[in-house]
Design a protein around this motif. Structure first.
Motif, PDB file in Angstrom:
ATOM      1  N   ILE A 159       0.850  -1.188   0.000  1.00 49.97           N
ATOM      2  CA  ILE A 159       0.000   0.000   0.000  1.00 49.97           C
ATOM      3  C   ILE A 159       0.890   1.243   0.000  1.00 49.97           C
ATOM      4  O   ILE A 159       1.750   1.405   0.864  1.00 49.97           O
ATOM      5  CB  ILE A 159      -0.930   0.018   1.224  1.00 49.97           C
ATOM      6  CG1 ILE A 159      -1.817  -1.238   1.241  1.00 49.97           C
ATOM      7  CG2 ILE A 159      -1.803   1.272   1.200  1.00 49.97           C
ATOM      8  CD1 ILE A 159      -2.714  -1.387   0.042  1.00 49.97           C
ATOM      9  N   LEU A 160       0.692   2.079  -0.995  1.00 46.06           N
ATOM     10  CA  LEU A 160       1.500   3.277  -1.126  1.00 46.06           C
ATOM     11  C   LEU A 160       0.989   4.367  -0.192  1.00 46.06           C
ATOM     12  O   LEU A 160      -0.218   4.629  -0.111  1.00 46.06           O
ATOM     13  CB  LEU A 160       1.482   3.785  -2.571  1.00 46.06           C
ATOM     14  CG  LEU A 160       1.971   2.793  -3.638  1.00 46.06           C
ATOM     15  CD1 LEU A 160       1.914   3.437  -5.011  1.00 46.06           C
ATOM     16  CD2 LEU A 160       3.390   2.322  -3.327  1.00 46.06           C
ATOM     17  N   THR A 161       1.927   5.001   0.502  1.00 48.57           N
ATOM     18  CA  THR A 161       1.542   6.059   1.447  1.00 48.57           C
ATOM     19  C   THR A 161       1.766   7.454   0.875  1.00 48.57           C
ATOM     20  O   THR A 161       1.294   8.432   1.441  1.00 48.57           O
ATOM     21  CB  THR A 161       2.355   5.917   2.753  1.00 48.57           C
ATOM     22  OG1 THR A 161       3.757   5.946   2.450  1.00 48.57           O
ATOM     23  CG2 THR A 161       2.033   4.591   3.443  1.00 48.57           C
ATOM     24  N   HIS A 162       2.484   7.550  -0.231  1.00 52.41           N
ATOM     25  CA  HIS A 162       2.745   8.861  -0.829  1.00 52.41           C
ATOM     26  C   HIS A 162       1.709   9.161  -1.906  1.00 52.41           C
ATOM     27  O   HIS A 162       0.939   8.298  -2.330  1.00 52.41           O
ATOM     28  CB  HIS A 162       4.156   8.903  -1.425  1.00 52.41           C
ATOM     29  CG  HIS A 162       4.410   7.815  -2.437  1.00 52.41           C
ATOM     30  ND1 HIS A 162       3.963   7.885  -3.743  1.00 52.41           N
ATOM     31  CD2 HIS A 162       5.062   6.619  -2.311  1.00 52.41           C
ATOM     32  CE1 HIS A 162       4.326   6.804  -4.395  1.00 52.41           C
ATOM     33  NE2 HIS A 162       4.990   6.007  -3.567  1.00 52.41           N
ATOM     34  N   GLU A 163       1.710  10.417  -2.356  1.00 53.18           N
ATOM     35  CA  GLU A 163       0.777  10.829  -3.396  1.00 53.18           C
ATOM     36  C   GLU A 163       1.105  10.125  -4.711  1.00 53.18           C
ATOM     37  O   GLU A 163       2.272   9.912  -5.050  1.00 53.18           O
ATOM     38  CB  GLU A 163       0.847  12.342  -3.594  1.00 53.18           C
ATOM     39  CG  GLU A 163       0.316  13.161  -2.427  1.00 53.18           C
ATOM     40  CD  GLU A 163      -1.193  13.042  -2.278  1.00 53.18           C
ATOM     41  OE1 GLU A 163      -1.871  12.850  -3.306  1.00 53.18           O
ATOM     42  OE2 GLU A 163      -1.687  13.127  -1.137  1.00 53.18           O
ATOM     43  N   THR A 164       0.070   9.762  -5.447  1.00 58.65           N
ATOM     44  CA  THR A 164       0.251   9.111  -6.745  1.00 58.65           C
ATOM     45  C   THR A 164      -0.481   9.916  -7.816  1.00 58.65           C
ATOM     46  O   THR A 164      -1.424  10.660  -7.511  1.00 58.65           O
ATOM     47  CB  THR A 164      -0.298   7.674  -6.722  1.00 58.65           C
ATOM     48  OG1 THR A 164      -1.734   7.717  -6.581  1.00 58.65           O
ATOM     49  CG2 THR A 164       0.310   6.874  -5.580  1.00 58.65           C
ATOM     50  N   PRO A 165      -0.093   9.771  -9.079  1.00 57.82           N
ATOM     51  CA  PRO A 165      -0.775  10.509 -10.157  1.00 57.82           C
ATOM     52  C   PRO A 165      -2.076   9.872 -10.596  1.00 57.82           C
ATOM     53  O   PRO A 165      -2.715  10.360 -11.527  1.00 57.82           O
ATOM     54  CB  PRO A 165       0.261  10.473 -11.284  1.00 57.82           C
ATOM     55  CG  PRO A 165       1.031   9.222 -11.053  1.00 57.82           C
ATOM     56  CD  PRO A 165       1.087   9.039  -9.558  1.00 57.82           C
ATOM     57  N   PHE A 166      -2.488   8.780  -9.933  1.00 56.56           N
ATOM     58  CA  PHE A 166      -3.677   8.053 -10.375  1.00 56.56           C
ATOM     59  C   PHE A 166      -4.933   8.619  -9.731  1.00 56.56           C
ATOM     60  O   PHE A 166      -4.916   9.106  -8.598  1.00 56.56           O
ATOM     61  CB  PHE A 166      -3.550   6.568 -10.018  1.00 56.56           C
ATOM     62  CG  PHE A 166      -2.264   5.943 -10.498  1.00 56.56           C
ATOM     63  CD1 PHE A 166      -2.018   5.800 -11.854  1.00 56.56           C
ATOM     64  CD2 PHE A 166      -1.308   5.510  -9.597  1.00 56.56           C
ATOM     65  CE1 PHE A 166      -0.831   5.236 -12.297  1.00 56.56           C
ATOM     66  CE2 PHE A 166      -0.125   4.945 -10.030  1.00 56.56           C
ATOM     67  CZ  PHE A 166       0.116   4.806 -11.383  1.00 56.56           C
TER      68      PHE A 166
END
Length: 359
Positions: free
Chosen positions: A147-154
Motif C-alpha cells: 500500500i503506497l503512502t505517498h501521493e500518486t498521479p492516479f
C-alpha cells in the motif's frame, strides 16, 4: 530612439549604460531559453528515434474478460434509500474476481458494494494479488501488494496497492483497493517515456499532469519574448556605435601606419593592415594582446593608451575603465575602429606577454 545611459553606477565611477544591463539580461535569458530549446530538440529527437514499443508501459497487460456472476443479486432498494440524501447519480453493476459488485455514485463520492450481500467492497492481499495476476501475462513472479503512502498521479478512490513483477522490464501494477480497478501498468521503459514527456513539456511540478499552458511555459515564453526584444535593441545599439564586425558592414581599411609602444615609449611594432578594430589589426596573424572575451568588451584586458587624440569612450570603455584611465586616453582596443596613430601598452602583463608572442 536615443541610446541613452541609465543612472547606475559602475566600478569605474561612471554610469553603467542600459545597453550593458540589457546585454547581461540577454545573456542569461539566452542561457535559460536556449537550454530549454536544447531539451525540446533532444527529447523530440528521442521520441522520433526510439521505437514506440520500447517505451510501452503495457507489454504484459491483458484485458480480463469477466464472466457473468453466478450468484443472485441482492435487492437495491435499501441501498438506494440509505444514500438518497447524498443525491444518487448512478448505480452500475460490475464485477471483481467474477463476483458481482454495485458501484453507487452520488454527488459526494462513489462507493462499491458486493452485489450479493450489499456489504462494502473490501479486498485482502490475496484478492489484490489475484486481480493483478488477471491483468498480467508475463512470466515474472508477482510480489505481495504494498500500500503506497505517498501521493500518486492516479485517480483512485481509495488506497493504491503496488505489486512488482520479476521480469526483464520491471513491471509494476497499481490497483485501486476501493474498487479493485487496475489503475496502470508501469515499468523502467515507461519511466523513461515519462521522463522525456516531463522534460519536453517542462512538467517539472510533481503530480500536476501534462498541461500545455502551465506557469513555467508562460514564464519561458515571456523570457523568449524579452530575449528577442533585448537582442533587437543590442543589435541596433551596436550598429549605432559602429561596433558590428560583420564583413559587409566594415569600413574600408584605413591608410597609414599604426605604431605600438611600451610604457617607456620604446617602439614594439608597426601595423599597416588597419582593417577592423585596433585589437583585430594588432592580433592579425598572431595573438599579441591576450583577451578572455575575444573582443567582446567584457574582460578589459585589451586596453591601450592613445598617445594622441583618443576616441570618445563608448559604453564598454565607461564600464571597464576608471575615470583616471579614461582621462589618460586609455580605451579598449576591441571597441574602436583602427586608424593610423600611436598607442602604448598599459599593463605589466601585456609587456610580459609581448616578447613571447614575437618569438
Amino acid at each position: 530612439m536615443s541610446f541613452s545611459t541609465l543612472s547606475h553606477t559602475s566600478t569605474a565611477g561612471s554610469k553603467l549604460p542600459i545597453s550593458l544591463l540589457l546585454q547581461t539580461l540577454h545573456k542569461w535569458l539566452g542561457l535559460i531559453v536556449g537550454l530549454q530549446l536544447l531539451i525540446w530538440v533532444v527529447t523530440g529527437l528521442a521520441f522520433n528515434l526510439i521505437d514506440e514499443r520500447f517505451l510501452d508501459a503495457n507489454p504484459y497487460r491483458t484485458t480480463h474478460k469477466t464472466a457473468s456472476p453466478a450468484t443472485a443479486l441482492a435487492p437495491t432498494e435499501n441501498l438506494l434509500q440509505q444514500y438518497q440524501a447524498e443525491g444518487i447519480i448512478e448505480l452500475k453493476l460490475t464485477s471483481v474476481l467474477e463476483r458481482a459488485v454495485y458501484a453507487l455514485t452520488t454527488t459526494q463520492q462513489t462507493r462499491w458494494f458486493w452485489a450479493d450481500s450489499l456489504k462494502p467492497l473490501s479486498l485482502n492481499d490475496t484478492e489484490i494479488l489475484a486481480i493483478a495476476k488477471q491483468s498480467y501475462s508475463g512470466s515474472g513472479e508477482l510480489s505481495a501488494p504494498q500500500i503506497l503512502t505517498h501521493e500518486t498521479p492516479f485517480d483512485a478512490s481509495g488506497p493504491v496497492a503496488m505489486l512488482t513483477a520479476a521480469d526483464q522490464v520491471g513491471t509494476r501494477i497499481y490497483i485501486d483497493t476501493a474498487s479493485g480497478t487496475v489503475l496502470a501498468h508501469q515499468n523502467r521503459q515507461s519511466d523513461l517515456k515519462d521522463l522525456l514527456f516531463m522534460l519536453h513539456f517542462m512538467d517539472y511540478a510533481p503530480d500536476n499532469g501534462i498541461d500545455f499552458n502551465h506557469l513555467l511555459v508562460q514564464v519561458v515564453s515571456i523570457a523568449a519574448l524579452f530575449l528577442g526584444l533585448s537582442g533587437i535593441y543590442i543589435l541596433g545599439h551596436k550598429f549605432h556605435q559602429g561596433q558590428l564586425s560583420l564583413p559587409f558592414l566594415r569600413r574600408k581599411a584605413a591608410i597609414g601606419k599604426l605604431g605600438l609602444f611600451t610604457q617607456d615609449a620604446q617602439a614594439l611594432a608597426e601595423f599597416t593592415d588597419l582593417n577592423g578594430t585596433y585589437l583585430e589589426s594588432i592580433n592579425r596573424g598572431r595573438e599579441r594582446l591576450r583577451t578572455q572575451c575575444g573582443g567582446g568588451g567584457r574582460c578589459g584586458l585589451c586596453k591601450l593608451r592613445f598617445v594622441e587624440q583618443p576616441p570618445s569612450p563608448n559604453d564598454y570603455d565607461l564600464d571597464k575603465l576608471t575615470a583616471t584611465e579614461l582621462a589618460q586616453g586609455i580605451r579598449l582596443s576591441c571597441q574602436h575602429e583602427a586608424h593610423p596613430g600611436k598607442l602604448e601598452l598599459v599593463t605589466k602583463a601585456q609587456h610580459r606577454y609581448w616578447p613571447q608572442s614575437e618569438q
